[in-house]
Design a protein around this motif. Structure first.
Motif, PDB file in Angstrom:
ATOM      1  N   PHE A   1      -7.003  -0.518   3.204  1.00 44.14           N
ATOM      2  CA  PHE A   1      -6.751   0.601   2.294  1.00 44.14           C
ATOM      3  C   PHE A   1      -7.834   1.661   2.452  1.00 44.14           C
ATOM      4  O   PHE A   1      -7.534   2.868   2.458  1.00 44.14           O
ATOM      5  CB  PHE A   1      -6.713   0.107   0.845  1.00 44.14           C
ATOM      6  CG  PHE A   1      -6.290   1.170  -0.131  1.00 44.14           C
ATOM      7  CD1 PHE A   1      -4.950   1.367  -0.430  1.00 44.14           C
ATOM      8  CD2 PHE A   1      -7.232   1.978  -0.751  1.00 44.14           C
ATOM      9  CE1 PHE A   1      -4.551   2.350  -1.323  1.00 44.14           C
ATOM     10  CE2 PHE A   1      -6.847   2.965  -1.646  1.00 44.14           C
ATOM     11  CZ  PHE A   1      -5.503   3.152  -1.936  1.00 44.14           C
TER      12      PHE A   1
ATOM     13  N   TYR B   1      -2.454   1.396  -7.229  1.00 47.71           N
ATOM     14  CA  TYR B   1      -2.776   0.331  -6.279  1.00 47.71           C
ATOM     15  C   TYR B   1      -4.285   0.235  -6.079  1.00 47.71           C
ATOM     16  O   TYR B   1      -4.855  -0.860  -6.072  1.00 47.71           O
ATOM     17  CB  TYR B   1      -2.100   0.612  -4.942  1.00 47.71           C
ATOM     18  CG  TYR B   1      -2.231  -0.516  -3.945  1.00 47.71           C
ATOM     19  CD1 TYR B   1      -1.276  -1.521  -3.873  1.00 47.71           C
ATOM     20  CD2 TYR B   1      -3.318  -0.587  -3.086  1.00 47.71           C
ATOM     21  CE1 TYR B   1      -1.395  -2.570  -2.967  1.00 47.71           C
ATOM     22  CE2 TYR B   1      -3.458  -1.626  -2.179  1.00 47.71           C
ATOM     23  CZ  TYR B   1      -2.488  -2.610  -2.123  1.00 47.71           C
ATOM     24  OH  TYR B   1      -2.632  -3.647  -1.230  1.00 47.71           O
TER      25      TYR B   1
ATOM     26  N   ILE C   1       0.821  -1.214   0.000  1.00 46.97           N
ATOM     27  CA  ILE C   1       0.000   0.000   0.000  1.00 46.97           C
ATOM     28  C   ILE C   1       0.856   1.266   0.000  1.00 46.97           C
ATOM     29  O   ILE C   1       0.617   2.172  -0.806  1.00 46.97           O
ATOM     30  CB  ILE C   1      -0.983  -0.004   1.191  1.00 46.97           C
ATOM     31  CG1 ILE C   1      -2.049  -1.095   0.988  1.00 46.97           C
ATOM     32  CG2 ILE C   1      -1.656   1.357   1.341  1.00 46.97           C
ATOM     33  CD1 ILE C   1      -3.025  -1.220   2.145  1.00 46.97           C
TER      34      ILE C   1
END
Length: 231
Positions: free
Chosen positions: A137, A109, A101
């Motif tokens: 995330f 991403y 990440i």
């Protein structure tokens, strides 16, 4: 000449059959993972693993959801020489993907993560690992996620949220996060928030543990006529 022709036909057919079970290059993926473990700070190794990792739900589930010798049907596959060991590696691969990440550009991403989740279906092992990564995330970079999600069609956004919120039972942290995201984006992105809430309503507590035969019903009737149902 005839023998050579037969040999090439056999090789081509074998490649086609193999690709039906492994839509990505698992050798490349495993090699990239091993090299990344040796040198996790290498940008080149990071990119190699990122690009080798599955990019869609279909690639992801077909790579990691083989059950090997767990069920009788897949024992037959073992005897044909297929590599059914990817399920054992899914945890390590997903953890490595999750740790990327902060290493990869946010939008790059995020886009890959969204595509992985669209049309996803919660289950133990690989799917639950993917769900964990996407929630991490979202917690870290919700603005990036909502911005990239807004570029998807409404249908794809809904499919994403249905996987994101999918659960066996009511999860209080999901309830809290849904409210938080609504507060954050309710005014600036009302359409995306509405889709998110619909996904939450229809995905929460909707999943039930099931037999593998629910996904492969023809296996239950192997060697028999498959029953047909009409109104």
């Amino acid at each position: 000449m005839i023998r050579r022709l037969i040999f090439f036909i056999f090789v081509i057919n074998s490649s086609i059959a193999f690709s039906q079970y492994f839509p990505i290059d698992t050798v490349r993926l495993n090699t990239a993972y091993r090299e990344l473990k040796k040198n996790p700070g290498s940008l080149e190794r990071q990119k190699d693993f990122f690009h080798a990792f599955p990019s869609t739900w279909m690639e992801f589930v077909m790579t990691y959801q083989f059950m090997g010798s767990t069920y009788p049907y897949f024992k037959d596959r073992d005897s044909r020489g297929y590599d059914l060991g990817m399920l054992k590696l899914c945890g390590a691969h997903i953890d490595a993907f999750g740790k990327m990440i902060p290493l990869m550009p946010d939008t790059v991403y995020c886009d890959k993560l969204i595509n992985l989740c669209i049309s996803g279906k919660w289950d133990a092992d690989a799917p639950s690992g993917l769900q964990r990564i996407v929630r991490e995330f979202m917690s870290q970079k919700p603005q990036v996620m909502f911005k990239q999600l807004s570029k998807q069609t409404r249908g794809f956004q809904l499919r994403f949220w249905q996987f994101y919120w999918s659960s066996l039972h009511l999860v209080e942290s999901n309830v809290a996060q849904c409210k938080q995201l609504k507060t954050m984006f309710g005014r600036s992105m009302p359409d995306q928030v509405k889709i998110m809430e619909i996904g939450f309503e229809f995905a929460t507590e909707e999943f039930e543990l099931h037999s593998p035969y629910d996904d492969y019903p023809h296996l239950r009737f192997k060697g028999k006529d498959y029953p047909l149902y009409f109104d």
